[in-house]
Design a protein around this motif. Structure first.
Motif, mmCIF file in Angstrom:
data_model
loop_
_atom_site.group_PDB
_atom_site.id
_atom_site.type_symbol
_atom_site.label_atom_id
_atom_site.label_comp_id
_atom_site.label_asym_id
_atom_site.label_seq_id
_atom_site.Cartn_x
_atom_site.Cartn_y
_atom_site.Cartn_z
ATOM 1 N N VAL A 17 -33.937 14.615 -35.184
ATOM 2 C CA VAL A 17 -35.215 13.771 -34.661
ATOM 3 C C VAL A 17 -36.321 14.573 -34.073
ATOM 4 C CG1 VAL A 17 -34.233 13.156 -32.516
ATOM 5 C CG2 VAL A 17 -36.232 11.601 -33.403
ATOM 6 N N LYS A 20 -38.685 15.974 -36.728
ATOM 7 C CA LYS A 20 -39.050 14.899 -37.722
ATOM 8 C C LYS A 20 -40.328 15.074 -38.462
ATOM 9 C CE LYS A 20 -40.333 9.941 -37.334
ATOM 10 N NZ LYS A 20 -41.740 9.985 -37.974
ATOM 11 N N SER A 21 -41.111 15.713 -37.917
ATOM 12 C CA SER A 21 -42.438 16.148 -38.478
ATOM 13 C C SER A 21 -42.046 17.025 -39.615
ATOM 14 C CB SER A 21 -43.582 16.540 -37.628
ATOM 15 O OG SER A 21 -44.793 16.808 -38.554
ATOM 16 N N GLU A 24 -40.095 15.615 -42.554
ATOM 17 C CA GLU A 24 -40.884 14.673 -43.394
ATOM 18 C C GLU A 24 -42.022 15.122 -44.224
ATOM 19 O OE1 GLU A 24 -40.465 10.349 -40.705
ATOM 20 O OE2 GLU A 24 -42.256 11.732 -40.622
ATOM 21 N N LYS A 53 -32.858 10.042 -43.856
ATOM 22 C CA LYS A 53 -33.368 9.131 -43.019
ATOM 23 C C LYS A 53 -35.028 9.786 -43.106
ATOM 24 C CE LYS A 53 -30.171 6.912 -40.210
ATOM 25 N NZ LYS A 53 -29.318 6.632 -38.960
ATOM 26 N N TYR A 54 -35.014 10.995 -43.134
ATOM 27 C CA TYR A 54 -36.473 11.737 -42.893
ATOM 28 C C TYR A 54 -36.875 12.313 -44.285
ATOM 29 C CZ TYR A 54 -34.933 11.472 -37.972
ATOM 30 O OH TYR A 54 -34.575 11.199 -36.886
#
Length: 219
Positions: A17, A20-21, A24, A53-54
């Motif tokens: 998390v 995350k950036s 993604e 999830k990412y």
């Protein structure tokens, strides 16, 4: 193309998390080995599901701390990097999982001859690529990426010799948690991000004829 890579997860995905950036926005996520702590398919799936999830664009290989069944599971999923190679335009990525023999008799250790064979198998699939990215769980010997706490170099001479002979642009490794580093063998950049829960990962960007490869921190 932006590649985000990490390994030595050992079932701890809590730092995902925090990046995350980068996850993604990456074109590809590469997991260099040791997803679990001596476990198999079920625990591997949990780790992969957390990453997906990412970003669902993954290439993954097992490490010495993963059971041999993980190799087969990744192959069935169509994302196995071990002994394999993949082309993305003019970029080729190939890999070798497991590790050279250790004093600890971990689940997935392979011989130096096997390391050469698996690397060669993968390399042959991408040998015509303009840019070559090698992912080997075992780091090359006598670099900043293969030093244990005693100061001894414990990497693979076979991996080092392969780099010298074939000159990939980047070698992503892992395995030696305490040897997080960036080094070079000739023109090949060699990186080890250490254990993922310690908060480090690798970013490789290939864009308009240029390549950059760096260690990054979640902090």
């Amino acid at each position: 193309m932006k590649i985000i890579s990490f390994g030595d997860i050992h079932e701890d995905t809590s730092n995902l998390v925090k990046i995350k950036s980068d996850l993604e926005t990456a074109d590809l996520i590469v997991v260099s080995g040791d997803l679990t702590n001596c476990h198999g398919k079920a625990e591997t799936k949990k780790v992969l599901d957390a990453v997906k999830k990412y970003n669902k664009h993954l290439l993954v290989q097992y490490g010495n701390m993963d059971k041999p069944e993980v190799d087969g599971y990744l192959a069935k999923e169509g994302i196995n990097l071990h002994g394999n190679g993949y082309m993305f335009g003019d970029i080729g990525i190939f890999g070798c999982g497991g590790s050279s023999p250790t004093p600890f008799h971990t689940p997935s250790e392979i011989s130096e001859a096997d390391i050469e064979r698996f690397l060669t198998n993968g390399y042959n699939k991408i040998k015509d690529a303009k840019w070559k990215v090698m992912v080997c769980h075992t780091p090359p010997r006598d670099t900043a990426t293969d030093i244990v706490r005693s100061g001894m170099h414990v990497g693979s001479q076979t991996v080092r010799d392969f780099i010298i002979k074939y000159k990939p642009h980047v070698c992503i490794s892992g395995h030696i948690h305490e040897s997080r580093a960036k080094d070079k063998i000739g023109d090949t950049v060699v990186l080890n991000a250490g254990m993922f829960r310690d908060g480090w990962y690798i970013e490789v960007v290939i864009d308009k004829g240029n390549l950059s490869a760096a260690l990054k921190s979640v902090a």
